[in-house]
Write a protein that holds these residues in place. Structure first.
Motif, PDB file in Angstrom:
ATOM      1  N   HIS A   1      -8.029   1.622  -7.756  1.00  0.00           N
ATOM      2  CA  HIS A   1      -8.780   0.830  -6.785  1.00  0.00           C
ATOM      3  C   HIS A   1      -9.611  -0.260  -7.417  1.00  0.00           C
ATOM      4  O   HIS A   1     -10.095  -0.105  -8.527  1.00  0.00           O
ATOM      5  CB  HIS A   1      -9.762   1.753  -6.050  1.00  0.00           C
ATOM      6  CG  HIS A   1      -9.341   2.050  -4.662  1.00  0.00           C
ATOM      7  ND1 HIS A   1      -8.603   3.136  -4.343  1.00  0.00           N
ATOM      8  CD2 HIS A   1      -9.542   1.378  -3.508  1.00  0.00           C
ATOM      9  CE1 HIS A   1      -8.386   3.150  -3.049  1.00  0.00           C
ATOM     10  NE2 HIS A   1      -8.936   2.078  -2.514  1.00  0.00           N
TER      11      HIS A   1
ATOM     12  N   ARG B   1       0.848  -1.205   0.000  1.00  0.00           N
ATOM     13  CA  ARG B   1       0.000   0.000   0.000  1.00  0.00           C
ATOM     14  C   ARG B   1       0.875   1.244   0.000  1.00  0.00           C
ATOM     15  O   ARG B   1       1.836   1.321   0.783  1.00  0.00           O
ATOM     16  CB  ARG B   1      -0.887  -0.018   1.239  1.00  0.00           C
ATOM     17  CG  ARG B   1      -1.901   1.131   1.355  1.00  0.00           C
ATOM     18  CD  ARG B   1      -2.728   0.884   2.579  1.00  0.00           C
ATOM     19  NE  ARG B   1      -3.647   1.924   2.942  1.00  0.00           N
ATOM     20  CZ  ARG B   1      -4.974   1.860   2.741  1.00  0.00           C
ATOM     21  NH1 ARG B   1      -5.495   0.838   2.114  1.00  0.00           N
ATOM     22  NH2 ARG B   1      -5.762   2.825   3.153  1.00  0.00           N
TER      23      ARG B   1
ATOM     24  N   SER C   1      -8.465  -2.619   3.979  1.00  0.00           N
ATOM     25  CA  SER C   1      -8.980  -3.858   3.393  1.00  0.00           C
ATOM     26  C   SER C   1      -7.817  -4.841   3.216  1.00  0.00           C
ATOM     27  O   SER C   1      -6.696  -4.446   2.898  1.00  0.00           O
ATOM     28  CB  SER C   1      -9.648  -3.551   2.064  1.00  0.00           C
ATOM     29  OG  SER C   1      -8.803  -2.752   1.257  1.00  0.00           O
TER      30      SER C   1
END
Ligand code: AMP
Ligand code: MG
Length: 314
Positions: free
Chosen positions: A224, A51, A136
């Motif tokens: 995304h 990330r 997530s």
């Protein structure tokens, strides 16, 4: 690294207490949790997911008492939303306390806080005895995981533990609402809808990113929810005429064509619940193009269309 796959809350929470990272079920999507007060554990979350460091994490709490350790001020608007909705698929943004490390908030002076509405999730969070940061539990950019098998697909061998639970009931990430200004601002749509929030605070607004503006919610600028396959959105009036070869279809109405992988949903809620898993299913079946039927952009339809549009842009 060997990833422990378990249904045991006590084993999973022990791993958190020792500074490990654990994927766990919530009603929105599966999260990847770490102790919010342990900077090293937070770094592991970013690394495992690949990330970007400028994408802040949401703090997940097991009881309302924990808010005071995270937020330096609970604004009147936030108080109203907490009273009306918590526990809930709603994240509120508030000014952070000094205790919350900057790597959790990607350098921001604010922190997102959510109390999940799922008994098993709350049991786990309470057993951890600390709020958890939890993005997530997918590889960055991929569709969010709505079952433990999807977490396994992306992160087996990269995280300490997967706490096995049920399929996520909602299937889309939480609504994020900034409560630091005069009017609450929805930064990300979700199952708590604009209409729900406006019923409590009528001047709640949807945040629209203007071109060339630095986004208020850093996550908005990142790619995304994308499957490997190309995603194309179509109106129900356009159903038919698509080349069905190596293609998938998901929507509310039955298409005329014979698609290789098909999901006809009985409601918008079910469409939202299964969309990300359908994307993963199509990738496993080596589908090249996924046709998604558009839905009306109101209620949870607004959040579903947001995710489908993002998937189609990448
Ligand atoms: P994820 O955990 O992957 O669902 O991503 C969480 C998203 O919440 C981020 O990408 C941001 O867009 C948003 N978010 C979290 N914390 C903040 C914050 N302090 N300020 C604004 N947006 C936030
Ligand atoms: Mg995410």
């Amino acid at each position: 690294m060997k990833t422990l796959i378990t249904k045991s809350v006590s084993k999973a929470s022990d791993i958190i207490k020792k500074g490990g990272i654990v994927a766990f079920p919530t009603e929105t999507v599966y999260g990847l949790g770490a102790d919010i007060f342990n900077e090293k554990a937070i770094d592991k979350v970013f690394k495992a997911k690949k990330r970007p460091n400028d994408n802040p994490l949401i703090a997940h709490i097991g009881n309302l008492e924990q808010i005071k350790f995270l937020a330096s001020e609970i604004t009147p608007n936030a108080q109203k939303f907490i009273k009306a909705f918590f526990p809930s698929p709603l994240t509120i943004i508030l000014p952070k306390t000094k205790n919350v490390p900057f790597n959790a908030t990607a350098g921001l002076e604010t922190v997102g806080i959510r109390m999940p509405k799922n008994d098993f999730t709350l049991e786990f969070l309470q057993a951890c005895e600390t709020p958890l940061v939890a993005p997530s539990a997918n590889l960055s950019g991929k569709p969010s995981p709505t079952n433990w098998e999807a977490v396994y697909e992306d992160l087996n061998g990269e995280i300490d533990c997967i706490l096995q639970g049920e399929i996520s009931e909602i299937g889309l990430e939480s609504t994020v609402v900034d409560c630091t200004g005069n009017a609450p601002l929805i930064l990300r749509t979700g199952a708590i809808t604009l209409e729900d929030l406006q019923r409590i605070i009528p001047n709640t607004k949807l945040y629209k990113l203007k071109r060339d503006e630095v986004p208020k919610s850093p996550g908005l600028k990142h790619k995304h929810y994308a499957p490997r396959a190309k995603v194309k959105l179509i109106q129900s009036s356009e159903l038919g005429g698509q080349s069905a070869e190596n293609a998938g279809f998901i929507g509310l109405n039955t298409p005329k064509n014979d698609f290789k992988v098909v999901k006809i949903c009985s409601s918008i809620e079910q469409y939202a619940q299964v969309a990300f898993d359908f994307f993963r299913q199509c990738d496993r079946a080596k589908i090249e193009i996924i046709f998604c039927e558009k839905v009306e952009e109101k209620g949870i339809g607004l959040a579903l269309m947001d995710r489908l549009k993002r998937a189609s842009e990448s």
